[in-house]
Design a protein around this motif. Sequence first.
Motif, PDB file in Angstrom:
ATOM      1  N   ARG A   1       0.820  -1.200   0.000  1.00 33.52           N
ATOM      2  CA  ARG A   1       0.000   0.000   0.000  1.00 33.52           C
ATOM      3  C   ARG A   1       0.854   1.251   0.000  1.00 33.52           C
ATOM      4  O   ARG A   1       0.498   2.252  -0.606  1.00 33.52           O
ATOM      5  CB  ARG A   1      -0.987   0.002   1.154  1.00 33.52           C
TER       6      ARG A   1
ATOM      7  N   ARG B   1      -6.921   4.953  -4.913  1.00 31.33           N
ATOM      8  CA  ARG B   1      -8.080   4.140  -4.524  1.00 31.33           C
ATOM      9  C   ARG B   1      -7.658   2.687  -4.278  1.00 31.33           C
ATOM     10  O   ARG B   1      -8.162   2.037  -3.368  1.00 31.33           O
ATOM     11  CB  ARG B   1      -9.186   4.248  -5.563  1.00 31.33           C
TER      12      ARG B   1
ATOM     13  N   VAL C   1      -6.164   2.587  -0.834  1.00 31.58           N
ATOM     14  CA  VAL C   1      -7.202   2.618   0.203  1.00 31.58           C
ATOM     15  C   VAL C   1      -7.864   1.251   0.340  1.00 31.58           C
ATOM     16  O   VAL C   1      -8.163   0.812   1.448  1.00 31.58           O
ATOM     17  CB  VAL C   1      -8.256   3.718  -0.092  1.00 31.58           C
ATOM     18  N   GLU C   2      -8.073   0.574  -0.787  1.00 30.05           N
ATOM     19  CA  GLU C   2      -8.670  -0.766  -0.732  1.00 30.05           C
ATOM     20  C   GLU C   2      -7.790  -1.723   0.059  1.00 30.05           C
ATOM     21  O   GLU C   2      -8.286  -2.588   0.769  1.00 30.05           O
ATOM     22  CB  GLU C   2      -8.880  -1.305  -2.148  1.00 30.05           C
TER      23      GLU C   2
ATOM     24  N   SER D   1      -7.581   0.474   4.497  1.00 28.84           N
ATOM     25  CA  SER D   1      -8.625   1.490   4.644  1.00 28.84           C
ATOM     26  C   SER D   1      -8.452   2.372   5.873  1.00 28.84           C
ATOM     27  O   SER D   1      -9.150   3.372   6.011  1.00 28.84           O
ATOM     28  CB  SER D   1     -10.005   0.828   4.680  1.00 28.84           C
ATOM     29  N   HIS D   2      -7.521   2.045   6.759  1.00 31.90           N
ATOM     30  CA  HIS D   2      -7.344   2.824   7.989  1.00 31.90           C
ATOM     31  C   HIS D   2      -6.117   3.732   7.968  1.00 31.90           C
ATOM     32  O   HIS D   2      -5.785   4.325   8.989  1.00 31.90           O
ATOM     33  CB  HIS D   2      -7.255   1.883   9.202  1.00 31.90           C
TER      34      HIS D   2
ATOM     35  N   HIS E   1      -5.740   8.425   2.900  1.00 28.61           N
ATOM     36  CA  HIS E   1      -7.003   9.163   2.838  1.00 28.61           C
ATOM     37  C   HIS E   1      -6.757  10.654   2.628  1.00 28.61           C
ATOM     38  O   HIS E   1      -7.487  11.310   1.883  1.00 28.61           O
ATOM     39  CB  HIS E   1      -7.827   8.938   4.106  1.00 28.61           C
TER      40      HIS E   1
ATOM     41  N   LYS F   1     -14.197   7.807   5.105  1.00 30.74           N
ATOM     42  CA  LYS F   1     -14.425   6.772   4.110  1.00 30.74           C
ATOM     43  C   LYS F   1     -14.685   7.447   2.763  1.00 30.74           C
ATOM     44  O   LYS F   1     -15.654   8.143   2.599  1.00 30.74           O
ATOM     45  CB  LYS F   1     -15.630   5.912   4.485  1.00 30.74           C
TER      46      LYS F   1
END
Length: 87
Positions: free
Chosen positions: A27, A51, A54-55, A58-59, A64, A85
């Motif tokens: 990531r 994106r 993020v997948e 996600s945290h 973000h 989110k």
Amino acid sequence: MLGRSGIRLDEAEALVAAGAEGRTVQRSDLDSLGWSYYKQGKLAASETTLRKAVERESHDATIHSHLGDLYAKMGRGDLAAPNGKNR
């Protein structure tokens, strides 16, 4: 570091891509590559890459934040939800 610093962006992009070859893309690799695209004005590539990051995680607030900056630059602030989110 080059991509995040906004210098030698073509080199940063090549280094991240080369580092990802032959192994599972992390990531952090995707975030760095997406941010490098953002800095180069390659907004569609940046969105796709961020994106994906993020997948995978996600945290991660940094990812973000980068995605939110991208959406703001694109005039799409509605895509950055207040709860963190992204849609």
